[in-house]
Design a protein around this motif. Structure first.
Motif, PDB file in Angstrom:
ATOM      1  N   GLN A   1       3.344 -29.709  22.383  1.00 47.60           N
ATOM      2  CA  GLN A   1       2.689 -30.260  21.202  1.00 47.60           C
ATOM      3  C   GLN A   1       2.464 -29.182  20.145  1.00 47.60           C
ATOM      4  OE1 GLN A   1       1.930 -33.271  20.216  1.00 47.60           O
ATOM      5  NE2 GLN A   1       2.540 -34.370  22.060  1.00 47.60           N
ATOM      6  N   MET A   2       2.095 -27.977  20.589  1.00 45.10           N
ATOM      7  CA  MET A   2       1.897 -26.880  19.653  1.00 45.10           C
ATOM      8  C   MET A   2       3.206 -26.536  18.931  1.00 45.10           C
ATOM      9  SD  MET A   2      -0.611 -24.389  21.904  1.00 45.10           S
ATOM     10  CE  MET A   2      -0.665 -23.095  20.646  1.00 45.10           C
TER      11      MET A   2
ATOM     12  N   LEU B   1       1.385 -19.691  18.489  1.00 43.26           N
ATOM     13  CA  LEU B   1       2.763 -19.850  18.032  1.00 43.26           C
ATOM     14  C   LEU B   1       2.772 -19.545  16.542  1.00 43.26           C
ATOM     15  CD1 LEU B   1       3.851 -23.140  19.851  1.00 43.26           C
ATOM     16  CD2 LEU B   1       4.273 -20.778  20.538  1.00 43.26           C
ATOM     17  N   GLU B   2       3.417 -18.459  16.156  1.00 41.93           N
ATOM     18  CA  GLU B   2       3.351 -17.986  14.778  1.00 41.93           C
ATOM     19  C   GLU B   2       4.251 -18.774  13.833  1.00 41.93           C
ATOM     20  OE1 GLU B   2       3.772 -13.871  14.041  1.00 41.93           O
ATOM     21  OE2 GLU B   2       2.456 -13.247  15.673  1.00 41.93           O
ATOM     22  N   SER B   3       3.793 -18.869  12.601  1.00 40.48           N
ATOM     23  CA  SER B   3       4.584 -19.452  11.523  1.00 40.48           C
ATOM     24  C   SER B   3       5.773 -18.546  11.215  1.00 40.48           C
ATOM     25  CB  SER B   3       3.705 -19.603  10.277  1.00 40.48           C
ATOM     26  OG  SER B   3       4.493 -19.848   9.134  1.00 40.48           O
TER      27      SER B   3
ATOM     28  N   VAL C   1       0.001 -22.005  14.898  1.00 42.90           N
ATOM     29  CA  VAL C   1      -0.755 -22.928  15.748  1.00 42.90           C
ATOM     30  C   VAL C   1      -1.426 -22.121  16.858  1.00 42.90           C
ATOM     31  CG1 VAL C   1      -0.661 -24.992  17.183  1.00 42.90           C
ATOM     32  CG2 VAL C   1       0.914 -24.744  15.248  1.00 42.90           C
ATOM     33  N   ASN C   2      -2.707 -22.388  17.083  1.00 40.87           N
ATOM     34  CA  ASN C   2      -3.502 -21.617  18.051  1.00 40.87           C
ATOM     35  C   ASN C   2      -4.138 -22.531  19.089  1.00 40.87           C
ATOM     36  OD1 ASN C   2      -3.537 -19.112  16.161  1.00 40.87           O
ATOM     37  ND2 ASN C   2      -4.446 -20.733  14.928  1.00 40.87           N
TER      38      ASN C   2
ATOM     39  N   SER D   1      -5.661 -25.416  16.880  1.00 45.62           N
ATOM     40  CA  SER D   1      -5.853 -25.286  15.434  1.00 45.62           C
ATOM     41  C   SER D   1      -4.548 -24.943  14.745  1.00 45.62           C
ATOM     42  CB  SER D   1      -6.904 -24.215  15.115  1.00 45.62           C
ATOM     43  OG  SER D   1      -6.401 -22.918  15.403  1.00 45.62           O
ATOM     44  N   ILE D   2      -4.512 -25.236  13.465  1.00 45.55           N
ATOM     45  CA  ILE D   2      -3.404 -24.845  12.592  1.00 45.55           C
ATOM     46  C   ILE D   2      -4.005 -24.035  11.456  1.00 45.55           C
ATOM     47  CG2 ILE D   2      -1.624 -25.664  11.004  1.00 45.55           C
ATOM     48  CD1 ILE D   2      -1.237 -28.077  12.778  1.00 45.55           C
TER      49      ILE D   2
END
Length: 273
Positions: free
Chosen positions: A101-102, A129-131, A113-114, A230-231
């Motif tokens: 989902q992340m 997961l880094e942008s 996304v954290n 979180s985003i």
């Protein structure tokens, strides 16, 4: 827990045991299997003298295996105990279940996304997961930030009920990460009430200037929530319209992750106070 008969029936002098460890395990079992209890109630439940229960609980709290509600003076399982339980079930741990989902959220919105959990008055980041943007918001796994200034923290505090704000800010001086950080318990209580009504939390440059973050718990409502997703991104991209879309999508994603969890790890939802 062991009964008096079981204790009396043990072969004396043949089992190399440590009495204080046995008592600590009894107290821990009392915390795990019962409702949140006070020192006196745990002493009565376990049959251990109150002074010993007090010392054992203080040790367990210090090592984060147990947490104390300062308002009710009761004790409940802590984050390290949950982490230990998760380690025994690697196939169903929250990080593994949340990662698909992340990944979908990162690809959909293009922002970092954290995944985090609440430890006392702080949020610990478990997975990030880094942008792919050159300008992005990110943090290393294991890092802790004050709960009152982060979307992850506020989302989780909101599900714990009205007393959570006072507990989070009980450590003085209250952590002020930026000029926008909420450090007044009354103001934070009002903010957490809005979070419960809305379903997701917003950190509008409260933890880092120029950064906006949106978070929802797993599941999005209920005191059973122990983790949140979180985003986060730059304020220039995290516009009010984007925040609204992200909040709704986060709630959906967190609900889907919660459905994968075993009973008792986010699915036994209890209405928050």
């Amino acid at each position: 827990m062991r009964t008096d008969e079981e204790v009396a029936g043990r072969p004396q002098g043949r089992q190399h045991t440590v009495g204080v460890v046995a008592k600590a395990l009894d107290v821990l079992e009392g915390v795990v299997w019962g409702e949140p209890q006070t020192i006196g109630e745990l002493a009565q439940t376990t049959g251990i003298e109150k002074a010993a229960v007090y010392r054992i609980l203080n040790t367990l709290v210090e090592h984060e295996f147990v947490v104390k509600d300062d308002e009710t003076r009761t004790f409940a399982p802590g984050p390290r105990l949950y982490a230990a339980a998760a380690a025994l079930h690697r196939g169903t741990d929250v990080v593994s279940l949340a990662t698909p989902q992340m990944t979908a959220l990162r690809d959909e919105f293009g922002e970092t996304v954290n995944l985090g959990t609440l430890i006392d008055h702080e949020v610990q980041y478990l997975h990030i997961l880094e942008s792919s943007h050159s300008l992005r918001m990110t943090v290393e796994p294991g890092v802790r930030h004050p709960a009152n200034s982060t979307a992850l923290g506020k989302a989780l505090l909101a599900q714990l009920g009205p007393s959570a704000a006072r507990t989070a800010l009980a450590h003085t001086p209250a952590p002020r990460m930026t000029e926008h950080s909420i450090v007044d318990p009354t103001v934070l209580e009002a903010e957490l009430k809005r979070v419960r009504a809305r379903g997701y939390a917003i950190d509008d440059q409260e933890n880092e200037l120029g950064a906006v973050c949106v978070a929802a718990t797993i599941p999005p409502t209920g005191a059973a929530a122990r983790h949140a997703i979180s985003i986060s991104g730059p304020a220039t991209r995290m516009t009010p319209r984007a925040v609204e879309r992200i909040g709704a999508r986060l709630m959906q994603a967190c609900s889907e992750v919660a459905e994968l969890l075993p009973a008792g790890e986010g699915r036994d939802v209890v209405p928050s106070a």
